[in-house]
Design an enzyme around this catalytic site. Structure first.
Site, PDB file in Angstrom:
ATOM      1  N   GLU A 291       0.827  -1.207   0.000  1.00 26.76           N
ATOM      2  CA  GLU A 291       0.000   0.000   0.000  1.00 26.76           C
ATOM      3  C   GLU A 291       0.867   1.265   0.000  1.00 26.76           C
ATOM      4  O   GLU A 291       0.860   2.038   0.953  1.00 26.76           O
ATOM      5  CB  GLU A 291      -0.915   0.008   1.222  1.00 26.76           C
ATOM      6  CG  GLU A 291      -1.949  -1.107   1.211  1.00 26.76           C
ATOM      7  CD  GLU A 291      -2.712  -1.208   2.513  1.00 26.76           C
ATOM      8  OE1 GLU A 291      -3.736  -1.912   2.529  1.00 26.76           O
ATOM      9  OE2 GLU A 291      -2.295  -0.593   3.524  1.00 26.76           O
ATOM     10  N   CYS A 362      -0.458  33.143  10.696  1.00 28.52           N
ATOM     11  CA  CYS A 362      -0.215  33.882  11.939  1.00 28.52           C
ATOM     12  C   CYS A 362       0.228  32.933  13.052  1.00 28.52           C
ATOM     13  O   CYS A 362      -0.455  32.762  14.065  1.00 28.52           O
ATOM     14  CB  CYS A 362      -1.488  34.625  12.332  1.00 28.52           C
ATOM     15  SG  CYS A 362      -1.200  35.917  13.549  1.00 28.52           S
TER      16      CYS A 362
END
Length: 435
Positions: A291, A362
């Site tokens: 996977e 920020c």
């Protein structure tokens, strides 16, 4: 020039080329921040995995791990290359459905699948459900009975193997939220419950030990352990596993100091180990599933940014600010992940300073690269961050109410917009006035 960039990725005018397309032109056409994928790189890696399995003459499935990057276009490419895919949410499953991805080639993962998600998986006849816990066995049993349906399943176990990687990337150790614990007997108890349910067809065993792993040893140990479990269960319960799924987690090169093996080398080691154990136990060689996610899309992705302001303080490393940041790539803040960045208009330019590349969000921790050697830059320059194809867009947010980036696929000199840039209207589309 950055060692990860080849000469054929430089245009006649010296610009970085992605999928045969000028990166500076891409930035100007689609705006920044922008995520660009070199589609041929994606195809090449899937084909490299396939070649190993074909050479080893074993049954296999290469199941693309959607969580690395999920989009209709990505499922299209995976399907074109004959890959399977695994999903971990209704959203990823829905996207695969809309891409017309064959549901028989879909595996559904997750440690807390909801009733609605399991119903969706059953209704759409996904190829298999990777069962993670006892609650899920009971829930799935109820759904199958209600819908008079059957489904293929596998059990995810925690084999007690800790990968040498970031703490947050470890998933195979005993103390993990994922899977059935082996040592306590949970895994055997789960097997017995599934085998007693005629609506569940037990295909095999799954384990995933972690992500961004550089060493073969962990995968070899996992493959050995899974085969030992399969042999033990054959002897105890007369059950023969048809599939052994060793998960993914193959490491890639992000920065100069990274020295990973080629992803296909992990596959060679896994197949060799399983074959050896099968011979030792006189066990029929099972289908071997992997996977990979990061190793397929990570090196194929680039984030393009536009340089804005700059902060210089004597004696300190300068800050070069860009128009993206932790909203489009949270990994540096979350995992202390490291990336390398080049000047898109001249990747071969000699570095003249070492700077911090800072985002516009920020937060003091919104630093994309802590130490980046660059030539002199000015506002309006385009920077290209390398190897951003995995877990960048898929973990992106609207923090500070910033729209998420557009995504472009580039191949054979042609660019295609596969995800539109969010607009300010998109940001408030779900908002409602308080009454």
């Amino acid at each position: 020039m950055n060692s990860q960039i080849r000469e054929n990725q430089i245009s006649q005018n010296g610009h970085l080329i992605i999928g045969g397309v000028d990166s500076v032109e891409l930035a100007h056409q689609y705006g920044t921040p922008l995520v660009v994928y070199d589609v041929e790189k994606i195809r090449q890696q899937i084909r490299a995995f396939k070649q190993i399995f074909e050479e080893e003459n074993v049954d296999y499935a290469i199941s693309y791990a959607s969580k690395a990057f999920s989009a209709i276009a990505m499922y299209q490419v995976a399907n074109e290359e004959g890959a399977y895919t695994d999903v971990v949410s209704a959203g990823e499953l829905y996207t695969a459905l809309k891409a017309n991805f064959p549901m028989k080639k879909v595996s559904f993962h997750g440690n807390n699948k909801s009733r609605k998600e399991l119903e969706m998986a059953v209704e759409n006849r996904v190829g298999k459900i990777i069962i993670d816990n006892f609650h899920e066995i009971d829930l799935l049993s109820e759904i199958l009975k209600e819908k008079n349906s059957e489904i293929d399943v596998m059990l995810r176990i925690t084999p007690g193997i800790s990968a040498h990687t970031h703490e947050y990337d470890q998933t195979g150790q005993v103390d993990s939220k994922f899977g059935f614990d082996l040592e306590s007997g949970q895994a055997e108890e789960a097997l017995q419950k599934v085998l007693k349910n005629s609506r569940m067809h037990m295909l095999g065993i799954h384990a995933h030990i972690g992500s961004q792993i550089f060493e073969l040893n962990g995968f070899q140990m996992a493959a050995e352990k899974l085969m030992e479990i399969a042999n033990d269960w054959r002897e105890k319960y007369n059950y023969t596993a048809k599939i052994i799924n060793v998960g993914g987690g193959f490491g890639i090169k992000y920065v100069q100091s990274d020295h990973p093996l080629k992803p296909e080398e992990f596959v060679k080691a896994i197949v060799k180990t399983i074959k050896e154990k099968a011979q030792e136990f006189d066990f029929p060689i099972p289908e071997i599933d992997i996977e990979p996610g990061r190793s397929i899309v990570g090196p194929a992705g680039y984030n393009l940014y536009t340089v804005g302001s700059r902060k210089d303080v004597q004696g300190l490393k300068p800050y070069v600010m860009v128009d993206g940041g932790m909203g489009d790539n949270i990994r540096p803040a979350l995992y202390q992940a490291k990336y390398e960045t080049v000047l898109a208009s001249d990747p071969r330019a000699k570095a003249t300073e070492t700077v911090r590349i800072a985002g516009k969000y920020c937060e003091s921790g919104d630093i994309l690269v802590e130490n980046q050697a660059l030539p002199s830059t000015k506002p309006g320059d385009i920077l290209a961050m390398l190897d951003t194809g995995a877990y960048g867009y898929s973990m992106a947010s609207n923090y500070n109410r910033n729209p998420r980036s557009a995504v472009v696929f580039a191949e054979n000199g042609r660019a295609s917009l596969v995800i539109k840039r969010e607009t300010l209207d998109n940001l408030i589309s779900l908002d409602r006035f308080y009454e």
